[in-house]
Design a protein around this motif. Structure first.
Motif, PDB file in Angstrom:
ATOM      1  N   ASP A   1       0.845  -1.208   0.000  1.00 41.58           N
ATOM      2  CA  ASP A   1       0.000   0.000   0.000  1.00 41.58           C
ATOM      3  C   ASP A   1       0.876   1.253   0.000  1.00 41.58           C
ATOM      4  N   ASN A   2       1.885   1.269   0.875  1.00 38.90           N
ATOM      5  CA  ASN A   2       2.806   2.415   0.920  1.00 38.90           C
ATOM      6  C   ASN A   2       3.570   2.550  -0.400  1.00 38.90           C
ATOM      7  N   ALA A   3       4.007   1.384  -0.935  1.00 41.00           N
ATOM      8  CA  ALA A   3       4.813   1.395  -2.157  1.00 41.00           C
ATOM      9  C   ALA A   3       4.038   2.043  -3.304  1.00 41.00           C
ATOM     10  N   LEU A   4       2.703   1.847  -3.296  1.00 43.95           N
ATOM     11  CA  LEU A   4       1.888   2.443  -4.369  1.00 43.95           C
ATOM     12  C   LEU A   4       1.518   3.890  -4.023  1.00 43.95           C
ATOM     13  N   LYS A   5       1.308   4.121  -2.710  1.00 37.53           N
ATOM     14  CA  LYS A   5       0.849   5.441  -2.261  1.00 37.53           C
ATOM     15  C   LYS A   5       1.936   6.504  -2.425  1.00 37.53           C
ATOM     16  N   TYR A   6       3.156   6.144  -2.019  1.00 41.96           N
ATOM     17  CA  TYR A   6       4.242   7.128  -2.090  1.00 41.96           C
ATOM     18  C   TYR A   6       5.011   6.910  -3.392  1.00 41.96           C
ATOM     19  N   ASN A   7       4.286   7.050  -4.491  1.00 43.76           N
ATOM     20  CA  ASN A   7       4.844   6.731  -5.802  1.00 43.76           C
ATOM     21  C   ASN A   7       4.347   7.740  -6.842  1.00 43.76           C
TER      22      ASN A   7
ATOM     23  N   THR B   1      10.154  -4.059  -2.984  1.00 40.16           N
ATOM     24  CA  THR B   1      10.860  -2.960  -3.659  1.00 40.16           C
ATOM     25  C   THR B   1       9.877  -2.165  -4.516  1.00 40.16           C
ATOM     26  N   ASP B   2       9.979  -0.848  -4.452  1.00 37.57           N
ATOM     27  CA  ASP B   2       9.100  -0.018  -5.292  1.00 37.57           C
ATOM     28  C   ASP B   2       9.918   0.975  -6.103  1.00 37.57           C
ATOM     29  N   ASN B   3       9.258   1.590  -7.064  1.00 37.63           N
ATOM     30  CA  ASN B   3       9.927   2.635  -7.862  1.00 37.63           C
ATOM     31  C   ASN B   3       9.346   4.011  -7.483  1.00 37.63           C
TER      32      ASN B   3
ATOM     33  N   GLY C   1      10.935   7.457  -2.736  1.00 33.86           N
ATOM     34  CA  GLY C   1      12.120   7.263  -1.880  1.00 33.86           C
ATOM     35  C   GLY C   1      11.957   7.960  -0.532  1.00 33.86           C
ATOM     36  N   ILE C   2      12.888   7.655   0.374  1.00 27.78           N
ATOM     37  CA  ILE C   2      12.817   8.187   1.739  1.00 27.78           C
ATOM     38  C   ILE C   2      14.147   8.862   2.075  1.00 27.78           C
ATOM     39  N   PRO C   3      14.106  10.087   2.598  1.00 27.83           N
ATOM     40  CA  PRO C   3      15.375  10.746   2.941  1.00 27.83           C
ATOM     41  C   PRO C   3      16.179   9.925   3.944  1.00 27.83           C
TER      42      PRO C   3
ATOM     43  N   LYS D   1      13.325   6.584  11.522  1.00 25.63           N
ATOM     44  CA  LYS D   1      12.199   7.204  12.239  1.00 25.63           C
ATOM     45  C   LYS D   1      10.832   6.770  11.715  1.00 25.63           C
ATOM     46  N   ILE D   2      10.752   6.417  10.429  1.00 21.35           N
ATOM     47  CA  ILE D   2       9.426   6.120   9.863  1.00 21.35           C
ATOM     48  C   ILE D   2       8.736   4.922  10.518  1.00 21.35           C
ATOM     49  N   PHE D   3       9.507   4.136  11.288  1.00 24.14           N
ATOM     50  CA  PHE D   3       8.882   2.984  11.948  1.00 24.14           C
ATOM     51  C   PHE D   3       8.246   3.372  13.280  1.00 24.14           C
TER      52      PHE D   3
ATOM     53  N   PHE E   1       2.907   7.233  14.519  1.00 26.47           N
ATOM     54  CA  PHE E   1       2.491   8.610  14.191  1.00 26.47           C
ATOM     55  C   PHE E   1       3.595   9.415  13.493  1.00 26.47           C
ATOM     56  N   ARG E   2       4.666   8.750  13.058  1.00 25.38           N
ATOM     57  CA  ARG E   2       5.753   9.469  12.390  1.00 25.38           C
ATOM     58  C   ARG E   2       5.489   9.472  10.877  1.00 25.38           C
ATOM     59  N   THR E   3       5.457  10.644  10.289  1.00 25.13           N
ATOM     60  CA  THR E   3       5.309  10.724   8.833  1.00 25.13           C
ATOM     61  C   THR E   3       6.436  11.587   8.277  1.00 25.13           C
ATOM     62  N   VAL E   4       6.673  11.450   6.972  1.00 25.88           N
ATOM     63  CA  VAL E   4       7.716  12.263   6.347  1.00 25.88           C
ATOM     64  C   VAL E   4       7.029  13.309   5.494  1.00 25.88           C
ATOM     65  N   LYS E   5       7.443  14.551   5.699  1.00 25.84           N
ATOM     66  CA  LYS E   5       6.850  15.622   4.886  1.00 25.84           C
ATOM     67  C   LYS E   5       7.299  15.432   3.441  1.00 25.84           C
TER      68      LYS E   5
ATOM     69  N   SER F   1      -1.709  12.384   2.119  1.00 26.67           N
ATOM     70  CA  SER F   1      -1.911  12.477   3.560  1.00 26.67           C
ATOM     71  C   SER F   1      -1.548  11.140   4.190  1.00 26.67           C
ATOM     72  N   SER F   2      -0.956  11.202   5.374  1.00 28.46           N
ATOM     73  CA  SER F   2      -0.609   9.934   6.010  1.00 28.46           C
ATOM     74  C   SER F   2      -0.784  10.040   7.520  1.00 28.46           C
ATOM     75  N   THR F   3      -0.920   8.877   8.156  1.00 31.08           N
ATOM     76  CA  THR F   3      -1.190   8.859   9.602  1.00 31.08           C
ATOM     77  C   THR F   3       0.031   8.391  10.392  1.00 31.08           C
ATOM     78  N   GLY F   4       0.945   7.719   9.738  1.00 31.08           N
ATOM     79  CA  GLY F   4       2.139   7.238  10.438  1.00 31.08           C
ATOM     80  C   GLY F   4       1.878   6.062  11.356  1.00 31.08           C
ATOM     81  N   ILE F   5       0.828   5.296  11.068  1.00 27.45           N
ATOM     82  CA  ILE F   5       0.535   4.133  11.929  1.00 27.45           C
ATOM     83  C   ILE F   5       0.952   2.827  11.244  1.00 27.45           C
ATOM     84  N   GLY F   6       0.870   2.818   9.898  1.00 27.09           N
ATOM     85  CA  GLY F   6       1.092   1.569   9.160  1.00 27.09           C
ATOM     86  C   GLY F   6       2.413   0.885   9.455  1.00 27.09           C
ATOM     87  N   LEU F   7       3.533   1.616   9.331  1.00 23.24           N
ATOM     88  CA  LEU F   7       4.849   0.976   9.496  1.00 23.24           C
ATOM     89  C   LEU F   7       5.105   0.550  10.941  1.00 23.24           C
ATOM     90  N   SER F   8       4.527   1.283  11.900  1.00 27.92           N
ATOM     91  CA  SER F   8       4.763   0.848  13.286  1.00 27.92           C
ATOM     92  C   SER F   8       3.960  -0.426  13.562  1.00 27.92           C
TER      93      SER F   8
HETATM   94  P1  ADP Z   1       0.970   5.764   6.727  1.00 30.57           P
HETATM   95  O1  ADP Z   1       0.128   4.692   7.321  1.00 30.57           O
HETATM   96  O2  ADP Z   1       0.449   7.093   6.980  1.00 30.57           O
HETATM   97  O3  ADP Z   1       1.354   5.540   5.327  1.00 30.57           O
HETATM   98  P2  ADP Z   1       3.389   4.650   7.615  1.00 30.57           P
HETATM   99  O4  ADP Z   1       3.734   4.411   9.031  1.00 30.57           O
HETATM  100  O5  ADP Z   1       2.998   3.464   6.791  1.00 30.57           O
HETATM  101  O6  ADP Z   1       2.284   5.757   7.586  1.00 30.57           O
HETATM  102  O7  ADP Z   1       4.611   5.360   6.923  1.00 30.57           O
HETATM  103  C1  ADP Z   1       5.273   6.426   7.582  1.00 30.57           C
HETATM  104  C2  ADP Z   1       5.913   7.353   6.574  1.00 30.57           C
HETATM  105  O8  ADP Z   1       6.959   6.677   5.887  1.00 30.57           O
HETATM  106  C3  ADP Z   1       4.946   7.831   5.509  1.00 30.57           C
HETATM  107  O9  ADP Z   1       4.377   9.040   5.909  1.00 30.57           O
HETATM  108  C4  ADP Z   1       5.824   8.015   4.302  1.00 30.57           C
HETATM  109  O10 ADP Z   1       6.311   9.335   4.282  1.00 30.57           O
HETATM  110  C5  ADP Z   1       7.013   7.113   4.528  1.00 30.57           C
HETATM  111  N1  ADP Z   1       6.957   5.910   3.668  1.00 30.57           N
HETATM  112  C6  ADP Z   1       6.493   4.701   3.984  1.00 30.57           C
HETATM  113  N2  ADP Z   1       6.620   3.826   2.991  1.00 30.57           N
HETATM  114  C7  ADP Z   1       7.189   4.488   1.978  1.00 30.57           C
HETATM  115  C8  ADP Z   1       7.595   4.127   0.659  1.00 30.57           C
HETATM  116  N3  ADP Z   1       7.438   2.897   0.170  1.00 30.57           N
HETATM  117  N4  ADP Z   1       8.173   5.092  -0.111  1.00 30.57           N
HETATM  118  C9  ADP Z   1       8.338   6.341   0.372  1.00 30.57           C
HETATM  119  N5  ADP Z   1       7.979   6.736   1.603  1.00 30.57           N
HETATM  120  C10 ADP Z   1       7.410   5.840   2.397  1.00 30.57           C
END
Ligand code: ADP
Length: 394
Positions: free
Chosen positions: A299-305, A328-330, A333-335, A341-343, A346-350, A356-363
Motif C-alpha cells: 500500500d505504501n509502495a503504491l501510495k508514495y509513488n 521494492t518499489d519505484n 524514496g525516503i530521505p 524514524k518512519i517505523f 504517528f511518524r510521517t515524512v513531509k 496524507s498519512s497517519t504514520g501508523i502503518g509501518l509501526s
Molecule cells: P501511513 O500509514 O500514513 O502511510 P506509515 O507508518 O505506513 O504511515 O509510513 C510512515 C511514513 O513513511 C509515511 O508518511 C511516508 O512518508 C514514509 N513511507 C512509507 N513507505 C514508503 C515508501 N514505500 N516510499 C516512500 N515513503 C514511504
C-alpha cells in the motif's frame, strides 16, 4: 521459661514476611530438599524452615515432625530472630529461657540450633533450624552448612517474591491491554459513524446545490471530504494497530506467494499497477500476519509513488533460520535521515507529493515483525524507490 520478645521493627518485619506470599503455602520440593539435606549433614532427626507470623511459626518445610505450625510464644525461633547469628542451645533443660517450655517437657526438644533467615532489606523472616531429643553439639562444618543452606532458602524466597511481582505485573499489563483495545475499538466505532454522516452529507450538499455553490464553497466541501477520509484512515489504522496482536495467534500454513500478491492487488484495488511476486511456496508461516505486513508495505509502495507505471516487486528467500522478504518499489524514496524514524508510531515524512498519512502503518508492521521474531529495515534512494527488507522467524 521466657517467651521471646518481638523485634523492634516487628510491624515492618511482618509486612516483609507477607510480601513473600509464603504463609500457609503448600510444601514444595525445593524447600523439602534443603531440610532433608540439613538433617543428613547434621545427622539429626528434625530440620525445619520456619517463617514467623504474628502469633505462630509456620513451617514451610518440616522434616521429622508431622505438623506445620506451632505457637510463637513458646518457640525457639522467636529467640533466634532477635540476633543475626546462629543460636545454639545444647541442652534446653538447663537453659532458663526454655525450662518448663512444653516443647522441651512434652516433645523432648532438648538440642536446638537455628540460623535467622535475613532478607536483603535486613528483616529476619524466620529460621532454618534443627532439633534433637538429646543434648549434643554441631561441628564447624555442620554449622557452616546450616548457614549456607539458610542463605539458599533466602535466595529461594527472593526468587519467589520476584516471580509473584512479575506475574502480578504481567496480569495487570494484560488487563490494561485488553481494556485499551476495547477502549480503542469503542472510540473508533463512536467516531466512525458521525464521520460517515459528514461524508454522505457533504456528498448530498455537493450534488443538490452544485449549481448554487461558488467555486470556493465547492473547494471547502472537497476539503471537508478529504479531511474526513484522513480521519477515517487514522481511526482504521489505530484499530488495526491494536488488533495486530490478534494475528499472532493464527495457525501457520503453506502460502503461495504469487497468489497472495494477487489477493493483495485485489484488496488494494490496484488493477493498473504491477505487483510482481515469484511462484514460490512458503512453508509453514503465519499467513494472516504476513498478509497484513505485505498489504501495508505494498500500500505504501503504491501510495508514495509518483511514476506513471507503479511497480512493486516482492522477493522471497529461505535462510537457515528465518524467512526473508523484500518489497521494492519505484516510488519517491525516503530521505536518509528519516529511514529509522518512519517505523515510529504517528511518524510521517513531509513530502511535496501531497499524500496524507497517519504514520501508523509501518509501526504496526514493525510490531508484527518483531513479535514474529524478525527484523525490518529499509534501503532507499530519493526519486528512485525504496526496498523494505523484513524477516520472520521459523
Ligand atoms: P501511513 O500509514 O500514513 O502511510 P506509515 O507508518 O505506513 O504511515 O509510513 C510512515 C511514513 O513513511 C509515511 O508518511 C511516508 O512518508 C514514509 N513511507 C512509507 N513507505 C514508503 C515508501 N514505500 N516510499 C516512500 N515513503 C514511504
Amino acid at each position: 521459661m521466657t517467651s521471646p520478645k518481638f523485634p523492634k521493627n516487628e510491624l515492618q518485619r511482618l509486612e516483609a514476611v507477607k510480601s513473600y506470599n509464603i504463609l500457609d503455602s503448600l510444601p514444595e520440593e525445593d524447600y523439602d530438599n534443603i531440610t532433608a539435606l540439613v538433617a543428613s549433614i547434621c545427622d539429626i532427626p528434625i530440620a525445619l524452615i520456619a517463617v514467623l507470623d504474628t502469633n505462630r511459626n509456620f513451617f514451610k518445610s518440616y522434616h521429622g515432625i508431622p505438623f506445620n505450625e506451632s505457637p510463637r510464644d513458646i518457640s525457639f525461633c522467636g529467640h533466634t530472630i532477635l540476633n543475626e547469628d546462629i543460636l545454639i542451645i545444647k541442652d534446653a533443660r538447663k537453659d532458663k529461657r526454655f525450662i518448663d517450655n512444653p516443647l522441651v517437657t512434652e516433645q523432648q526438644a532438648i538440642f536446638y540450633a537455628g540460623v535467622p533467615l535475613i532478607n536483603p532489606e535486613g528483616f529476619p523472616l524466620g529460621t532454618i533450624c534443627v532439633f534433637d531429643h538429646k543434648p549434643r553439639e554441631l561441628d564447624k562444618s555442620q554449622i557452616n552448612a546450616l548457614k549456607s543452606l539458610g542463605k539458599q532458602v533466602v535466595n529461594l524466597l527472593e526468587l519467589r517474591r520476584k516471580n509473584f511481582i512479575l506475574e502480578a505485573t504481567k496480569t495487570e499489563l494484560e488487563d490494561r491491554n485488553k481494556r485499551l483495545a476495547v477502549f480503542a475499538s469503542h472510540v473508533s466505532h463512536d467516531l466512525k459513524s458521525p464521520l460517515a454522516n459528514i461524508t454522505s452529507l457533504t456528498d448530498l450538499l455537493k450534488q443538490d446545490d452544485a449549481s448554487r455553490l461558488s467555486e470556493d464553497s465547492k473547494g471547502y466541501l472537497n476539503y471537508i471530504e478529504e479531511s474526513t477520509t484522513v480521519l477515517k484512515d487514522y481511526i482504521d489504522g489505530i484499530l488495526r494497530y491494536y488488533k495486530s496482536d490478534e494475528l499472532l495467534k493464527a495457525k501457520k500454513e503453506d502460502v503461495e506467494l504469487s497468489e497472495l500478491a494477487e489477493d493483495i492487488k485485489r484488496v488494494l484495488v490496484s488493477n493498473t499497477d504491477k505487483i510482481i511476486a515469484p511462484n514460490t511456496t512458503i512453508q509453514h508461516i503465519n499467513k494472516a500476519a504476513l498478509s497484513q505486513i505485505l498489504i501495508n508495505l505494498v500500500d505504501n509502495a503504491l501510495k508514495y509513488n509518483d511514476k506513471s507505471e507503479r511497480i512493486v516487486t516482492i522477493a522471497y528467500e529461505f535462510l537457515s533460520d528465518h524467512h526473508q522478504f523484500k518489497v521494492t518499489d519505484n516510488g519517491i524514496g525516503i530521505p536518509e535521515n528519516q529511514k529509522d524514524k518512519i517505523f515510529d508510531i504517528f511518524r510521517t515524512v513531509k513530502n511535496d507529493f501531497g499524500k496524507s498519512s497517519t504514520g501508523i502503518g509501518l509501526s504496526t508492521v514493525k510490531n508484527l515483525v518483531e513479535k514474529l521474531n524478525g527484523q525490518i529495515s529499509v534501503d532507499s534512494e530519493l526519486g528512485k524507490g525504496s526496498t523494505f527488507t523484513f524477516t520472520i522467524g521459523l
